[in-house]
Scaffold this active site. Structure first.
Site, PDB file in Angstrom:
ATOM      1  N   ARG A   4     -36.401  15.497   6.742  1.00 13.62           N
ATOM      2  CA  ARG A   4     -36.370  14.033   6.708  1.00 13.62           C
ATOM      3  C   ARG A   4     -37.713  13.442   6.301  1.00 13.62           C
ATOM      4  O   ARG A   4     -37.758  12.418   5.635  1.00 13.62           O
ATOM      5  CB  ARG A   4     -35.948  13.500   8.081  1.00 13.62           C
ATOM      6  CG  ARG A   4     -34.492  13.808   8.406  1.00 13.62           C
ATOM      7  CD  ARG A   4     -34.126  13.324   9.811  1.00 13.62           C
ATOM      8  NE  ARG A   4     -32.721  13.585  10.118  1.00 13.62           N
ATOM      9  CZ  ARG A   4     -32.265  14.738  10.616  1.00 13.62           C
ATOM     10  NH1 ARG A   4     -33.114  15.729  10.852  1.00 13.62           N
ATOM     11  NH2 ARG A   4     -30.982  14.891  10.871  1.00 13.62           N
TER      12      ARG A   4
ATOM     13  N   ASP B 105     -25.009  22.732  14.522  1.00 16.44           N
ATOM     14  CA  ASP B 105     -24.682  21.540  15.312  1.00 16.44           C
ATOM     15  C   ASP B 105     -23.970  20.474  14.474  1.00 16.44           C
ATOM     16  O   ASP B 105     -24.059  20.456  13.250  1.00 16.44           O
ATOM     17  CB  ASP B 105     -25.955  20.936  15.919  1.00 16.44           C
ATOM     18  CG  ASP B 105     -26.919  20.433  14.852  1.00 16.44           C
ATOM     19  OD1 ASP B 105     -27.118  21.151  13.853  1.00 16.44           O
ATOM     20  OD2 ASP B 105     -27.462  19.321  14.993  1.00 16.44           O
ATOM     21  N   GLU B 106     -23.271  19.598  15.161  1.00 17.27           N
ATOM     22  CA  GLU B 106     -22.787  18.314  14.628  1.00 17.27           C
ATOM     23  C   GLU B 106     -21.923  18.418  13.375  1.00 17.27           C
ATOM     24  O   GLU B 106     -22.050  17.616  12.457  1.00 17.27           O
ATOM     25  CB  GLU B 106     -23.979  17.367  14.367  1.00 17.27           C
ATOM     26  CG  GLU B 106     -24.736  17.042  15.641  1.00 17.27           C
ATOM     27  CD  GLU B 106     -25.944  16.137  15.421  1.00 17.27           C
ATOM     28  OE1 GLU B 106     -26.333  15.471  16.384  1.00 17.27           O
ATOM     29  OE2 GLU B 106     -26.514  16.118  14.315  1.00 17.27           O
TER      30      GLU B 106
END
Length: 281
Positions: A30, A191-192
Site C-alpha cells: 500500500r 485472509d479475507e
C-alpha cells in the site's frame, strides 16, 4: 561509578527476552518505500531488539517483488496512476505501465531483496516475506487475467481455486521467493477472501464437486492446504492470518491472530505456534 571510583564491581548479568518472536511489519504494497528506507527501519529494529521483519510485499495495491518468470507483476502491477495509496484506493483502483508518465509505486529487484536480507542478517533480524493467496491479489490479474475466475482484470481480487494454472503460478512464485529468503517461515496471507467470483465459476464448482468440498467455504482451505504442503515439501513453514484455522494445520504452522486475540488462543490450544497481532485498540 561515583561510589566505586573507577572500578566496576564484579557482577553477572543474566538477561533474556520475554518473547522469542519480536516482530515489526512493513506494508510496502500500500505504501511503497525504497530499499534505503527499509534498511533504516532495520537499524531501528535492532536498536529496540526486535528480531522478525515481516515484509508485506504483495496486496491489491501493488506487487513489490521481482519474479523473473512473471515480468508483468513488476512492469504493471507495481505501478498506478495516483500519487499515493489513498488516491488509488478511492480513485478507481487502476494500475498502469511503469513507463506511464503518471506512474507511481515501485518494486524491489531480486538484488535489492538479497541486500536487505543480508543487511537484516547482520543485525540478527530474520526477514519473513508475505505473498498473498488466495485473496488480495487484484494486482496479479492485470497482467495474468487467466488466473482469476472471470478471466478479466478489474473484476475480482481472488485467484480461481479451481484452475490448475493457479497452482503452477503459486509454486513458481514461492520457489523464487524461497531462493531469496532463507527464513524458515513464509507468510502466505490467507485472509479475507470475498468468495463472490467463486460462487458462479464453473471451474470452482467442478473442484467443489470433485473434492467433495464444503461449498465455496471449502475453496480457501483447499488452496491453503496445497500451499502448506508445498512449502513443507521444501523444508519451509507456512505462516498465515487467523483464517488458516479453518485448515488442518501442520504442527509447526504459525498463526497470526489479527481479528482480536481469540485466534491465537485457539491456535495455541490446537498445539500450534501463534503470534499476537490483534487489530483492535
Amino acid at each position: 561509578a561515583g561510589h566505586h571510583g573507577r572500578r566496576i564491581p564484579a557482577v553477572t548479568i543474566v538477561d533474556a527476552p520475554r518473547f522469542g518472536y519480536r516482530g515489526f511489519m512493513l506494508d510496502v504494497s500500500r505504501h511503497f518505500r525504497d530499499k534505503e528506507f527499509v534498511e533504516r527501519q532495520l537499524d531501528l529494529m535492532a536498536r529496540y531488539k526486535l528480531n522478525r521483519f515481516h515484509w508485506h510485499l504483495t496486496d491489491g495495491a501493488g506487487w513489490r517483488i521481482e519474479i523473473r518468470k512473471y515480468p508483468a507483476l513488476t512492469d504493471i502491477a507495481a505501478w498506478h496512476p495516483y500519487p499515493d495509496w489513498e488516491g488509488w484506493n478511492f480513485g478507481g483502483k487502476r494500475y498502469c505501465h511503469r513507463d506511464d508518465p503518471a506512474a507511481a509505486g515501485g518494486y524491489y529487484t531480486q538484488d535489492d531483496i538479497r541486500e536487505v536480507v543480508e543487511y537484516a542478517r547482520a543485525l540478527h533480524i530474520e526477514v519473513i516475506p508475505e505473498i498473498e493467496f488466495p485473496a488480495h491479489s487484484d494486482a496479479v490479474f492485470i497482467g495474468y487475467p487467466e488466473l482469476c475466475c472471470t478471466g478479466k482484470p478489474y473484476t475480482t481480487g481472488e485467484f480461481c481455486v479451481g484452475n490448475e494454472q493457479v497452482y503452477t503460478f503459486m509454486e513458481d512464485v514461492l520457489t523464487e521467493v524461497m531462493e531469496l529468503f532463507p527464513s524458515k517461515y513464509i507468510h502466505i496471507g490467507g485472509d479475507e477472501a470475498r468468495k463472490v467470483a467463486w460462487a458462479t465459476c464453473p471451474k470452482c464448482q467442478a473442484l467443489i464437486e470433485r473434492e467433495r468440498l464444503d461449498g465455496i467455504q471449502g475453496l480457501q482451505p483447499y488452496m491453503i492446504a496445497r500451499i502448506q504442503d508445498f512449502l513443507a515439501s521444501k523444508g519451509r513453514v507456512m505462516v498465515g492470518w487467523d483464517e488458516i484455522l479453518h485448515n488442518e494445520l501442520h504442527s509447526e504452522t504459525l498463526v497470526m491472530s489479527y481479528r482480536g486475540q481469540k485466534g491465537a488462543i485457539e491456535a495455541a490450544n490446537r498445539g500450534n505456534y501463534a503470534v499476537m497481532t490483534p487489530g483492535e485498540v
